[in-house]
Every structure is written in C-alpha cells, then in structure tokens.
Write an enzyme that holds these catalytic residues in place. Sequence first.
Site: not given
Length: 261
Positions: A60, A251, A2-3, A123
């Site tokens: 987001k 990242r 989800p961006e 998660r």
Amino acid sequence: MPELPEVEAYRRLAEATALGRRITAVEAPDPWFLKGGLAAAEVVAALVGSRLVAARRRGKLLVLDTDRGRALGLRFGMTGRLVVDGTAGVGRLLYTSGRDDPGWDRFALRLARGGRLRVNDPRRLGGVVLDPDEEALGPDARSATAAQLGAALAGSAAPLKARLLDQTRLAGVGNLMADELLWRAALLPTRPAASLLPAEGRRLHRELRRTVELLIERGGSHLGDLIPHRLPGGTCPRDGTPLRRATVGGRTTWWCPSHQR
DNA sequence: ATTGTGGCCTGCCCGC
DNA sequence: TGCGGGCAGGCCACAA
C-alpha cells in the site's frame, strides 16, 4: 479504502501524469502528516528542483522516485486519495466522504507548468516519508509466489487473516481484500496460519493472484463479490448462508460458516 | 520473537 | 431539527 488495488490506481495515475515533471514547490500544511519527525523544510530541500522519474508501489506504499536520488513515500491510510491536476486516482472509496474538500489536502507537490499532485485525506490516517524503508515490507501481494506466501504463513499460530494483514509478511492486503480472498478460497479466517494443508495453501495462492487482479481491474478493494453482503443480515452470495461477523486480527471480519472451512 | 490490544484520526449515520 | 455516540480500518506503540 486504499488497499493494493487503489494504490495501484494511484501509481498508474502518477505514472501517466506526473513523470518527467519538475517539482517547483512542496505544500505541507499539516505537520501531523509528515511522519517520523520529518520537517517540511527537509522535504523541500530533498525534492524541490528535482524531476519525478518513476512511480512504484509496494503493498500500500506509493514511492515516487526523483532524478536526484531521493524518493517520496506516500501512505493513504483509510481515506486518502491521490489527485493530480484535478484528476483523482479512483472514484469512490468506502467509509469516507465523496466530497473533495480543499481543507483535506494534507500534502502536495507543485509541478512545473502549473500542475499539482496532492493527497486529500479527510481522516488524516495517511502520511508522508522520505526515502521509505521498502524492505520493511513483505513481498507485494500481487507478485508473491506460492513459496513466499507459504513463508508468510509458516510456523504461525496466529489467525490466518491476521497473518495476511501483517504488512511485514505480505504487503498490500487490507481488511476488505482479506475477507474477499478468504471467502473465495473457502478458508476460515480464524484458522491458525500454519494449519493449511498443501492443497489449501495452493488454493489460497491461486485465489490471492486472482483476487488482486480482479480488484485492480474493477478499480477498488470494495468491488469484490462478498463485500456488498458484509452488512447486518447479509448472506453468502455463493450458498445463501447467513454470514458470521466477529473481530479477527483486530478487525471486523465477515465469513460464510458453511463453505469456509 | 510472537501475538494481541488500544489509540490515533474524523466524517458519517443512526437513534433519540 | 439538532445532538451524541458508535463505527470504520491502516498503522504504530506498547504489553504480555
């Protein structure tokens, strides 16, 4: 994951299916999912009995406004999905299960006439807040002007990509969209953020707008042209050069050493 | 203030 | 066939 594009799909789903409906109950089975020391009883007191009147998004963050002035903020982390009355906001997400296990429902609003708006998040990296501080986020990446993008990068020696991922400077760009954007803009992710020449800054802004719209249209941050090649042995779909991989801004980052400068 | 690092979370995939 | 380790990244706390 989800961006901005996925959360925009969630926003549209909520807008189309949940607005005008009354909240009859709150399900908060996972205290971890309530952020900032928020208690389930507080959420119940703030929301039950009120009606959903708007579904907004900043970066987001999904914000659901009620007719009593309280707002519900939903974050989806890496694997969170919004589901309303059994309809999911997006199809598949990268890096997560395709299943919809009821045990992964971390938070839900029960709606009048038997419906349910829920966050299913294997998660547990998402979360729920009341009356979120939207001003803590930078301008939304979909509508940011060239001047706003420039301000987000100005005066910074941090890697360009790290600055793009900083939600307090620019809201909505995640790891996959950052790689796609920089690949399209032909800019190295490791460039110091403030090192862009005026023409490069204009190019980055133009590609930001294009990339955001394209990925919203396609329905996911993983549906870019670079993303399928972000694998060991992957090559640049533009010029065939073997892609490089390194950690940038904390990242995993993939880029083309040939055309990204 | 800015920048970088590590940890949280847990399903999934790979190699043994 | 089962098992263990590594991996994914949004977000936050913390350190230099």
